[in-house]
Design a protein around this motif. Structure first.
Motif, PDB file in Angstrom:
ATOM      1  N   ALA A 562       0.821  -1.210   0.000  1.00  0.00           N
ATOM      2  CA  ALA A 562       0.000   0.000   0.000  1.00  0.00           C
ATOM      3  C   ALA A 562       0.856   1.262   0.000  1.00  0.00           C
ATOM      4  CB  ALA A 562      -0.937  -0.010   1.212  1.00  0.00           C
ATOM      5  N   VAL A 563       1.971   1.248   0.731  1.00  0.00           N
ATOM      6  CA  VAL A 563       2.803   2.447   0.844  1.00  0.00           C
ATOM      7  C   VAL A 563       3.830   2.528  -0.281  1.00  0.00           C
ATOM      8  CG1 VAL A 563       4.517   3.626   2.281  1.00  0.00           C
ATOM      9  CG2 VAL A 563       2.482   2.615   3.333  1.00  0.00           C
ATOM     10  N   PHE A 564       4.613   1.476  -0.470  1.00  0.00           N
ATOM     11  CA  PHE A 564       5.765   1.558  -1.371  1.00  0.00           C
ATOM     12  C   PHE A 564       5.439   1.209  -2.826  1.00  0.00           C
ATOM     13  CE2 PHE A 564       7.647   1.320   2.792  1.00  0.00           C
ATOM     14  CZ  PHE A 564       8.723   2.193   2.702  1.00  0.00           C
ATOM     15  N   GLN A 565       4.296   0.557  -3.059  1.00  0.00           N
ATOM     16  CA  GLN A 565       3.912   0.249  -4.436  1.00  0.00           C
ATOM     17  C   GLN A 565       2.730   1.100  -4.888  1.00  0.00           C
ATOM     18  OE1 GLN A 565       3.854  -3.985  -5.463  1.00  0.00           O
ATOM     19  NE2 GLN A 565       2.067  -3.660  -6.770  1.00  0.00           N
ATOM     20  N   TRP A 566       1.723   1.246  -4.015  1.00  0.00           N
ATOM     21  CA  TRP A 566       0.546   2.033  -4.375  1.00  0.00           C
ATOM     22  C   TRP A 566       0.706   3.516  -4.070  1.00  0.00           C
ATOM     23  CZ3 TRP A 566      -4.195  -1.326  -2.458  1.00  0.00           C
ATOM     24  CH2 TRP A 566      -4.216  -2.521  -3.189  1.00  0.00           C
ATOM     25  N   GLY A 567       1.609   3.844  -3.142  1.00  0.00           N
ATOM     26  CA  GLY A 567       1.859   5.247  -2.848  1.00  0.00           C
ATOM     27  C   GLY A 567       0.997   5.851  -1.757  1.00  0.00           C
ATOM     28  N   TRP A 568       0.326   5.028  -0.937  1.00  0.00           N
ATOM     29  CA  TRP A 568      -0.476   5.569   0.167  1.00  0.00           C
ATOM     30  C   TRP A 568       0.444   6.105   1.258  1.00  0.00           C
ATOM     31  CZ3 TRP A 568      -4.978   1.560   1.234  1.00  0.00           C
ATOM     32  CH2 TRP A 568      -5.717   1.396   0.061  1.00  0.00           C
ATOM     33  N   LEU A 573       5.043   9.637   5.513  1.00  0.00           N
ATOM     34  CA  LEU A 573       6.173   8.804   5.913  1.00  0.00           C
ATOM     35  C   LEU A 573       7.487   9.232   5.270  1.00  0.00           C
ATOM     36  CD1 LEU A 573       4.405   5.322   5.733  1.00  0.00           C
ATOM     37  CD2 LEU A 573       4.939   6.637   7.779  1.00  0.00           C
ATOM     38  N   GLY A 574       7.434  10.218   4.380  1.00  0.00           N
ATOM     39  CA  GLY A 574       8.668  10.683   3.741  1.00  0.00           C
ATOM     40  C   GLY A 574       9.204   9.749   2.676  1.00  0.00           C
ATOM     41  N   VAL A 575       8.335   8.912   2.106  1.00  0.00           N
ATOM     42  CA  VAL A 575       8.747   8.016   1.022  1.00  0.00           C
ATOM     43  C   VAL A 575       8.685   8.801  -0.283  1.00  0.00           C
ATOM     44  CG1 VAL A 575       8.235   5.876  -0.215  1.00  0.00           C
ATOM     45  CG2 VAL A 575       7.893   6.009   2.261  1.00  0.00           C
ATOM     46  N   GLU A 576       9.817   8.953  -0.943  1.00  0.00           N
ATOM     47  CA  GLU A 576       9.898   9.854  -2.090  1.00  0.00           C
ATOM     48  C   GLU A 576       9.601   9.177  -3.417  1.00  0.00           C
ATOM     49  OE1 GLU A 576      13.794  11.601  -1.764  1.00  0.00           O
ATOM     50  OE2 GLU A 576      13.018  13.235  -0.535  1.00  0.00           O
ATOM     51  N   SER A 577       9.648   7.872  -3.486  1.00  0.00           N
ATOM     52  CA  SER A 577       9.380   7.197  -4.752  1.00  0.00           C
ATOM     53  C   SER A 577       8.675   5.877  -4.492  1.00  0.00           C
ATOM     54  CB  SER A 577      10.682   6.956  -5.523  1.00  0.00           C
ATOM     55  OG  SER A 577      11.532   6.091  -4.796  1.00  0.00           O
ATOM     56  N   THR A 578       7.863   5.462  -5.441  1.00  0.00           N
ATOM     57  CA  THR A 578       7.144   4.197  -5.350  1.00  0.00           C
ATOM     58  C   THR A 578       7.468   3.346  -6.564  1.00  0.00           C
ATOM     59  OG1 THR A 578       5.194   5.136  -6.442  1.00  0.00           O
ATOM     60  CG2 THR A 578       5.262   5.228  -4.030  1.00  0.00           C
ATOM     61  N   GLY A 579       7.151   2.078  -6.475  1.00  0.00           N
ATOM     62  CA  GLY A 579       7.426   1.160  -7.571  1.00  0.00           C
ATOM     63  C   GLY A 579       7.345  -0.260  -7.062  1.00  0.00           C
ATOM     64  N   PRO A 580       7.890  -1.223  -7.804  1.00  0.00           N
ATOM     65  CA  PRO A 580       7.872  -2.614  -7.349  1.00  0.00           C
ATOM     66  C   PRO A 580       8.561  -2.766  -5.993  1.00  0.00           C
ATOM     67  CG  PRO A 580       8.543  -2.472  -9.647  1.00  0.00           C
ATOM     68  CD  PRO A 580       8.525  -1.073  -9.124  1.00  0.00           C
ATOM     69  N   ILE A 581       8.059  -3.693  -5.207  1.00  0.00           N
ATOM     70  CA  ILE A 581       8.660  -3.976  -3.906  1.00  0.00           C
ATOM     71  C   ILE A 581      10.014  -4.653  -4.122  1.00  0.00           C
ATOM     72  CG2 ILE A 581       8.340  -5.160  -1.705  1.00  0.00           C
ATOM     73  CD1 ILE A 581       6.349  -2.872  -2.346  1.00  0.00           C
TER      74      ILE A 581
END
Length: 728
Positions: A562-568, A573-581
């Protein structure tokens, strides 16, 4: 076990100067060794036996001048606004200056002229310079990378740089300090004492210092992945604090019953220390099990983290008792306004919660299961991959270079494939190469560049540009189709055709990791099941613990997707990029979370078993056992969660995702599974929870994790006690 640890704790207490001196000497020796012997670490992710790695190994022997497998960089040059590189000789001259500067940079073996390579975008606005290094990317120094950046910006042209040569080792900065600070606050609130709170922090830092310095010494003799010390730091801090927390808490309880300091230390180490040893064993088994799945860099990370756990257990059972000998009764002091435990005559929060869950066990179990299932839903769409420039921070030069290349040359230019044609046994080598190029082109790729042939004429390289980016499913399908074509051509021409390059290697690694998950999960669950049967002398309790872990794991994967692939919640949380786990994350989380989850199972349920064995009614034993351990388990879970959560603010996406996954996994397992589902299920089962076949009861050795042997044979003349000591 309990008797041995009891004597070990008392011996460490009596010889505290010697024990403390030994640990101090170990820390100093490995610290000096780290300063003088440490080497470099690798960010290479390779798995022997994959097709892409076999192709690279083949090229190193037959086509070394191609320098496949070395570090690469992509320098994207952008013409001034309103201009291009086609009609402007001045801009062309600027490009050639950059190419010359790149060729003069340290360790560079070739920077291709974009005019000769026809790597100018159709609108003439962008020029792509491919830079090759003889060394692998991880072997490049910061000075080499700085020289690359300086050469790329040596003219007035706007430049962005991508490629693995730009990526250095991940840095956590001061992120771990945040978790330690929160852990310190939790410890102060739990104990109500600065001194008592400081002991777990001190011993954990000593253990982490020894572990990390030892790893640095190893880098002088062998190559380690640069994520190895990060995982060791995470695990070492968390378990080091937790294990000391349980023993210090028990020591304070024993002092409160009137025992002198030496016997209180002995009982604390003999009882809580027994639980620490077996909890540590589950973590060690899970982490060390990473070595058997055939993935070298994961095995390194697992062994390094397991070593820090071994150190944490040894320090908790030897150095901590010695330090307690120095602080004496001062460990019981309290800060004004902070109290420990409930008021006299009033049930503790843990007892009230256990009774509430026991009364409403069906509803509590149902709500907990539904909640975990909802969080786990995104896990069904998990896509695995390895990091590339597309997953870099949006403001980084790597990400900007990726976007410019995609815009000017197509997304596939960011991850070209290398098709290797081995014609050693081909009936007609030239025809085999041309047929391969034609068949690959017919698959609908963006481009197939002219082949390069080695001096011996028995190996050819085809650079293939896909239409899709390196992380897309379509690119993965393309690699599979090329390999299928290669198998057909081998039958018809006798040539051996394989696909390699960074994109293909990432696909192979991800597939290998995915295939290894189920066997690895079965391995550690099986080993830990046996270990838990030894501790609990039950079949249903280990089974329940394992099913609870699987639920925690599913919820963890769901939250990560949800956070690192979907971008929720990325902004929060300060996650700057999303994509495949990250492809290594699931199997790594299986090992780490299983071991840590079993900690709470051991700490909570051993006391329930102790009370049941000594005559307490089964459901009441659940309440009494839970109430004794809940306060410390909650503190331990908050500490672990905060330590791991601190890494969410690191710059490296892998470290962010590991920290987030561990924080979520520990929170779900501790507060939903162990603190809610466990008492609900134990209350449902009643006495049946402790069922063990007679034949198995005779076969299993009695490890006495509850410390029952201390009542009859405490050693050293301890006053007899009527009650059986608790685990925590």
């Amino acid at each position: 076990m309990a008797t041995f640890l009891y004597r070990l704790g008392r011996a460490s207490f009596r010889r505290r100067w010697l024990v403390t001196g030994i640990w101090a000497a170990v820390l100093i020796i490995v610290g000096i060794g780290a300063l003088g012997l440490s080497g470099t670490m690798s960010n290479a992710v390779t798995i022997p036996g994959t097709e892409s790695q076999q192709a690279i190994d083949h090229l190193k022997k037959t086509f070394p001048e191609a320098h496949i497998g070395g570090g690469t960089a992509r320098v994207v040059l952008e013409a001034p606004e309103g201009q291009d590189f086609v009609r402007s000789p001045a801009n062309q001259a600027e490009v050639r200056k950059v190419v010359a500067a790149l060729n003069d940079a340290p360790e560079v073996i070739g920077a291709a002229d974009p005019f000769q390579m026809q790597s100018i975008s159709r609108d003439g606005r962008l020029a792509l310079v491919q830079v090759s290094y003889a060394k692998q990317a991880f072997a490049l120094t910061d000075a080499d990378r700085e020289a690359l950046v300086a050469a790329a910006h040596s003219t007035g042209l706007h430049a962005e740089i991508g490629g693995d040569a730009v990526r250095g080792a991940p840095e956590t900065g001061a992120t771990e300090i945040l978790g330690v600070a929160v852990a310190a606050i939790v410890l102060v609130i739990t104990f109500g004492s600065l001194l008592a709170a400081g002991l777990p922090l001190l011993t954990a830092l000593v253990g982490v210092g020894i572990g990390l310095c030892g790893l640095l010494v190893l880098t002088g003799f062998t190559e380690l992945n640069n994520n190895t010390p990060v995982l060791a730091l995470m695990i070492g801090l968390a378990v080091g604090i937790d294990y000391a927390l349980f023993i210090v808490s028990r020591y304070r309880n024993e002092l409160g019953t009137g025992l002198d300091h030496e016997h209180a230390v002995g009982r604390a180490v003999g009882t809580a220390g027994s639980a620490v040893v077996f909890a540590g064993l589950t973590v060690i088994v899970a982490l060390a099990g990473l070595t058997v799945v055939g993935i070298p860099f994961l095995g390194e990370m697992g062994l390094a983290a397991a070593a820090t756990v071994v150190i944490a257990v040894l320090i908790a059972t030897t150095l901590l008792p010695a330090i307690l000998g120095f602080v004496g009764d001062r460990v019981r002091g309290r800060l004004p306004g902070l109290r420990g435990g409930p008021k006299p005559g009033r049930a503790s929060m843990g007892e009230r919660w256990a009774r509430f869950v026991g009364r409403h066990r069906v509803a509590a179990l149902g709500l907990a299961v539904v909640g975990v299932a909802v969080i786990a839903i995104p896990a069904a769409s998990m896509q695995l991959g390895l990091p590339n420039d597309s997953t870099a921070a949006p403001e980084s030069s790597q990400h900007k270079a990726y976007e410019l290349v995609s815009e000017g040359f197509g997304p596939g230019a960011n991850g070209p494939l290398i098709v290797v044609v081995d014609t050693s046994f081909a009936r007609d080598p030239r025809t085999a190469v041309t047929d391969t190029a034609k068949r690959v082109d017919d698959l609908g790729v963006a481009a197939v560049l002219p082949p390069r042939v080695n001096k011996a004429g028995d190996t050819a390289i085809l650079n293939v540009i896909p239409r899709t980016g390196p992380s897309e499913v379509a690119t993965e399908d393309l690699v599979a189709r090329i390999r299928a074509v290669g198998a057909e051509l081998h039958d018809s021409t006798g040539a051996t055709i394989s696909v390699t390059g960074q994109t293909a290697a990432n696909i192979d690694v991800s597939q290998k990791l995915s295939d290894a998950m189920i066997p690895y999960l079965a391995l550690i669950v099986g080993l830990a099941f046996v270990l838990l049967m030894l501790v609990f002398r039950s079949v249903l309790v280990p089974l329940k613990a394992t099913i609870g872990f699987l639920a925690s794991l599913a919820a963890t994967f769901g939250a990560v997707v949800a956070v690192f692939q979907w971008g929720w919640l990325t902004d929060l949380l300060g996650v700057e990029s999303t994509g495949p786990i990250m492809s290594m994350l699931p199997i790594l989380m299986i090992g780490v979370l299983f071991g840590l989850a079993m900690d709470y199972q051991v700490f909570l349920v051993t006391r329930m078993r102790e009370d049941y064995v000594h005559g307490t009614e089964p459901r009441e034993a659940v309440v009494s056992g839970f109430s004794h351990g809940a306060r410390v388990v909650v503190a331990a879970a908050l500490i672990m969660t905060s330590v791991f959560a601190g890494f969410v603010f690191a710059e490296d996406t892998l470290i962010q995702s590991i920290g987030f996954a561990l924080a979520v996994g520990i929170a779900v397992d501790a507060f939903v599974v162990r603190m809610t589902i466990v008492p609900a299920v134990m209350s449902m089962l009643g006495g049946r929870a402790w069922w063990l076949p007679r034949w198995l009861d005779r076969v299993l050795p009695n490890v006495d994790v509850e410390g029952a042997g201390l009542v009859e044979s405490p050693g050293g003349g301890e006053p007899p006690r009527e009650r059986v000591p608790a685990t925590v």
